[in-house]
Design a protein around this motif. Structure first.
Motif, PDB file in Angstrom:
ATOM      1  N   CYS A   1      43.373  35.855  43.856  1.00 16.31           N
ATOM      2  CA  CYS A   1      42.557  36.211  42.707  1.00 16.31           C
ATOM      3  C   CYS A   1      42.426  35.159  41.569  1.00 16.31           C
TER       4      CYS A   1
ATOM      5  N   CYS B   1      44.695  36.726  38.595  1.00 17.26           N
ATOM      6  CA  CYS B   1      46.249  37.155  38.531  1.00 17.26           C
ATOM      7  C   CYS B   1      46.817  36.298  39.862  1.00 17.26           C
TER       8      CYS B   1
ATOM      9  N   CYS C   1      40.489  40.284  42.123  1.00 21.78           N
ATOM     10  CA  CYS C   1      41.025  41.441  42.952  1.00 21.78           C
ATOM     11  C   CYS C   1      40.709  42.692  42.155  1.00 21.78           C
TER      12      CYS C   1
ATOM     13  N   CYS D   1      42.318  43.580  38.751  1.00 23.62           N
ATOM     14  CA  CYS D   1      41.789  42.813  37.616  1.00 23.62           C
ATOM     15  C   CYS D   1      40.500  43.237  37.461  1.00 23.62           C
TER      16      CYS D   1
HETATM   17 ZN   LIG Z   1      43.712  40.043  39.983  1.00 24.23          ZN
END
Ligand SMILES: [Zn+2]
Ligand SMILES: [Zn+2]
Length: 254
Positions: free
Chosen positions: A54, A57, A76, A79
């Motif tokens: 991601c 993150c 992701c 997020c």
């Molecule tokens: Zn993420």
């Protein structure tokens, strides 16, 4: 007759002896001979950058993002639903065997020579993300004053310094301040970690932060709550963007 206590030695001998002291001779992972802290074979086997992460993150994704890892692409589900205060995360490796041993040796064994190696892997992870905006400055995640005295060094700063040099940006070791000696996140229940670090940080020089892209550096990112809280603090002080640079990312539990 006067006799030397030891056989005479050449300057070359001294150079080799000095290099043996100055350079690590054993790989920190396999124990084999190596002129680097981690041998090339272990690096190739364990430290290849994972591309399917991601962009925000750095948690693993099922597939590598099609184009760039920023700008809302390649994020992701977590997020997308609940965006953290930071804008991007670069992670060099997963926090898993055997590389977790490097972090433990660095942090609890004070093997500081590992930090520049970690920084080099992070630089390679940055290079593997073309188009990633580089920060204006780097700031290590600070330790609380008590923990800093106890440990004698901040492993995040040990990584941040060589990383800043490699990326050509300034390193500001004391820009973020940890106001509270909060319990280590690893010893706090997962659902209490956000609360544990709430209000923990302050910014020493707001003028430096206003309008800047701040890069935060840490050895390990687990839940992300510490970096989220620190990023939120910088955003409150006017940071335009925050990118995390973490050597190791703990994969989420299945
Ligand atoms: Zn993420
Ligand atoms: Zn090795």
């Amino acid at each position: 007759m006067f006799r030397l206590p030891f056989p005479p030695v050449s300057p070359r001998h001294w150079t080799r002896a000095l290099l043996r002291v100055l350079l690590p001779s054993m790989c920190a992972l396999c124990g084999g001979g190596s002129d680097d802290v981690v041998c090339a074979a272990c690096r190739d086997a364990y430290a290849q950058p994972r591309t399917a992460r991601c962009g925000r993150c750095a948690n693993p994704l099922a597939h590598a993002p099609a184009c760039g890892a920023d700008g809302g692409r390649g994020l992701c589900g977590a997020c997308l639903v609940n965006p953290p205060a930071f804008d991007a995360t670069v992670a060099a490796v997963d926090y898993a065997l055997p590389l977790d041993q490097l972090v433990l040796q660095l942090k609890f064994g004070a093997r500081l020579a590992l930090a520049p190696w970690c920084a080099r892997q992070l630089r390679d992870a940055v290079l593997a993300r073309p188009g990633l905006a580089l920060p204006d400055l780097l700031c290590p995640v600070p330790l609380g004053p008590g923990r800093l005295v106890e440990r004698g060094f901040n492993q995040a700063l040990e990584i941040a310094r060589p990383l800043a040099a490699a990326l050509g940006v300034a390193c500001h070791p004391a820009l973020a301040l940890r106001m509270l000696d909060t319990p280590a996140q690893s010893g706090v229940a997962p659902d209490a970690r956000a609360r544990n670090v709430r209000g923990a940080f302050a910014v020493a020089d707001p003028d430096l932060v206003e309008g800047s892209h701040v890069g935060l550096v840490d050895d390990v990112m687990t839940s992300g709550h510490t970096l989220d809280e620190l990023a939120a603090t910088f955003k409150r002080f006017g940071a335009a963007r925050v990118t995390n640079f973490v050597f190791a990312r703990t994969p989420p539990r299945p």
